[in-house]
Design an enzyme around this catalytic site. Sequence first.
Site, mmCIF file in Angstrom:
data_model
loop_
_atom_site.group_PDB
_atom_site.id
_atom_site.type_symbol
_atom_site.label_atom_id
_atom_site.label_comp_id
_atom_site.label_asym_id
_atom_site.label_seq_id
_atom_site.Cartn_x
_atom_site.Cartn_y
_atom_site.Cartn_z
ATOM 1 N N SER A 19 -15.851 0.072 -8.802
ATOM 2 C CA SER A 19 -15.497 -0.781 -7.989
ATOM 3 C C SER A 19 -15.120 -0.749 -6.700
ATOM 4 C CB SER A 19 -15.450 -2.346 -7.835
ATOM 5 O OG SER A 19 -13.755 -2.455 -8.069
ATOM 6 N N GLY A 20 -15.618 0.281 -5.779
ATOM 7 C CA GLY A 20 -15.210 0.483 -4.681
ATOM 8 C C GLY A 20 -16.435 1.374 -3.854
ATOM 9 N N LYS A 41 -11.399 -0.838 -13.663
ATOM 10 C CA LYS A 41 -9.585 -1.123 -14.489
ATOM 11 C C LYS A 41 -8.469 -1.715 -14.002
ATOM 12 C CE LYS A 41 -8.307 4.225 -12.922
ATOM 13 N NZ LYS A 41 -7.801 5.457 -13.483
ATOM 14 N N THR A 49 -11.256 3.507 -1.974
ATOM 15 C CA THR A 49 -11.652 3.042 -0.527
ATOM 16 C C THR A 49 -11.205 2.425 0.313
ATOM 17 O OG1 THR A 49 -13.806 3.213 -1.671
ATOM 18 C CG2 THR A 49 -13.901 1.064 0.316
ATOM 19 N N TYR A 51 -8.125 1.514 1.141
ATOM 20 C CA TYR A 51 -6.698 2.251 1.992
ATOM 21 C C TYR A 51 -7.821 3.223 2.556
ATOM 22 C CZ TYR A 51 -3.533 1.517 -2.237
ATOM 23 O OH TYR A 51 -2.976 0.971 -2.198
ATOM 24 N N GLN A 53 -9.172 4.301 6.926
ATOM 25 C CA GLN A 53 -8.680 3.635 7.571
ATOM 26 C C GLN A 53 -9.230 4.342 8.822
ATOM 27 O OE1 GLN A 53 -4.145 5.801 8.692
ATOM 28 N NE2 GLN A 53 -3.229 4.587 7.205
ATOM 29 N N GLU A 120 -12.442 12.366 15.437
ATOM 30 C CA GLU A 120 -11.394 13.169 14.893
ATOM 31 C C GLU A 120 -11.780 14.526 14.322
ATOM 32 O OE1 GLU A 120 -10.823 8.805 11.869
ATOM 33 O OE2 GLU A 120 -12.209 10.397 11.009
ATOM 34 N N HIS A 248 -4.267 16.111 3.266
ATOM 35 C CA HIS A 248 -4.460 15.593 4.847
ATOM 36 C C HIS A 248 -3.436 15.624 5.493
ATOM 37 C CE1 HIS A 248 -4.748 12.518 7.706
ATOM 38 N NE2 HIS A 248 -6.145 12.132 7.719
ATOM 39 N N GLU A 380 -17.085 9.987 -3.778
ATOM 40 C CA GLU A 380 -15.592 10.659 -4.482
ATOM 41 C C GLU A 380 -15.792 11.548 -5.889
ATOM 42 O OE1 GLU A 380 -11.631 10.020 -2.545
ATOM 43 O OE2 GLU A 380 -11.378 11.739 -3.597
#
Length: 530
Positions: A19-20, A41, A49, A51, A53, A120, A248, A380
Amino acid sequence: MRKTDISKRQKYDFLVIGSGMAGLSFALKAAEHGSVCIITKKGLTESITGYAQGGISSVTYHPDNFEKHIKDTLNAGSGLCNPEVVKKIVTKAPEQIEQLLKWGTNFDKTTDGKFDLHREGGHSEHRILHHKDNTGFEIQRALSTAAKSHKNITILEHHFAVEIITQHHLGETVNKWRKDIECYGAYVLNRNTNSVETILARVTMMATGGVGAIYQTTTNPAIATGDGVAMIYRAKGAIENMEFIQFHPTSLYNPQERPSFLITEAMRGFGGILRKKDGQTFMHKYDQRENLAPRDIVARAIDNELKATGDDYVFLDVSHKKTEDLKTNFPNIYNKCISLGIDISKEMIPVVPAAHYSCGGIKVDINSRTSISRLYAAGECSSTGMHGANRLASNSLLESIVFANIAANDAIQNLKNYHFCDKIPEWNDEGTSQPEEMVLITQCKKELEQIMSYYVGIVRSNIRLKRAVDRLEIIYHETEELYQKSVVSQQLCELRNAIQTGYLIIKMARNRKESRGLHYNMDYPIQIKV
Ligand code: FAD
Ligand code: SIN
């Protein structure tokens, strides 16, 4: 022994696992044409998703154009992107941004009413639409709200997909050479009742997100255990490019915290400067784009500086920026740092690289179809060909929504050809019992994280990869043995999935006899750039 509950068998036109952004956007489209079940889950909103930014990339205003976005994406991907896919995703971006707005997402605007675009690393223009510095939270909020109010969507929280159902479950031989493997739904552990239920579907969408939780230091939440990749691997579906794990460059150095808190790359786009503890800059030694070089270069540069100095972290310096601007653009980061006693308008932020994103995954074609019929993958957990050997910042949310939309269109068109398979047996757990020693699972998880972090991190070598596979083999056999005799539990399944995902990363890293993009092997020091 626990009995499975036959009355719990459910049937939907579309089963969505995850559910992202990928799962929800697929579900919202598919629900216009049939019944949809979303299983997830944890709670509906717990996803990678949520998280995110920095934001979502899309060409919006002149002087930006599609050619520039395509070129930047191909440059980052070091010759392994599929140009057809890149073009498709980049050119479909504006219509999917429109769709996100219709579903209720808010993106920041400037005082003249135009979208406020960030820039970015690796992007030649300002093209990142964002909501402050918590864009993912805003997208997850909007899509979850839309899904909850859709009459054709059933949401099953705390439901864990254990395996997809194929001909294997009808007693047929299914191996990787078989070309006609079909997916009929999934066996799902209902965490509320602890029983394994059978959910049948005409079409299944795999949207289980990333794999970062198999590393010690990661920006990913604990859900990111590679479940989708492992399930499809076991079902003999095609997986590719797993060696390309993106680290990252700038997660907040705070060793007690997991997941590591991200310091968005947009901060470097905003003028943030990387410095060593002594205040010296170093990015000029590595790339002429300095602080805005693509992430693989910046992460390796930091790794190199840390090894040379013996320090535990470097700094990101935004103390030269106006306090008000920092508070307005990065309120989340500003407040987080204040909570740890760091005033970013006066002090530098300690940062380290962290495992962040999986560029590879379940191989899909231009229609988002996997190698298994009636099974799509997006987001992803999939490998579309968009990112090649290295993902450009903020291209992931974009890829998720564009390919989820492509998958939905293809699935809707073909739905009439896919029928329910009613011969599927219930989940069989005969001869199994509750695992008594939870420590076997928790300790194995720690060992896996160590193996991946020490030997399969930012810098690799042939001997490190060999050691990784030798160590992994031990915990693989131990875990398989435990799995065979245990009643299904989420912890054990996640561990098993994580080990199998780790195995795929190591195997593909060993097969790649070169350094390219995110895969840097010291035994092949010349970095391939295309
Ligand atoms: P997710 O959002 O992770 O959703 C996966 C879903 O699957 C979850 O609901 C999970 O619970 C569920 N699930 C998993 N396994 C199972 C199972 N076995 N059974 C049932 N459910 C299961 N990308 C950008 O483009 N821009 C950004 O600014 C950006 N910032 C980021 C910041 C951070 C800190 C991180 C970690 C990533 C960031 N990314 C960003 C990457 C991007 O957020 C993700 O790649 C993207 O959100 C993935 O979406 P998804 O739908 O594929 O997966
Ligand atoms: C970030 O905000 O730096 C993360 C963006 C991304 O991972 O695409």
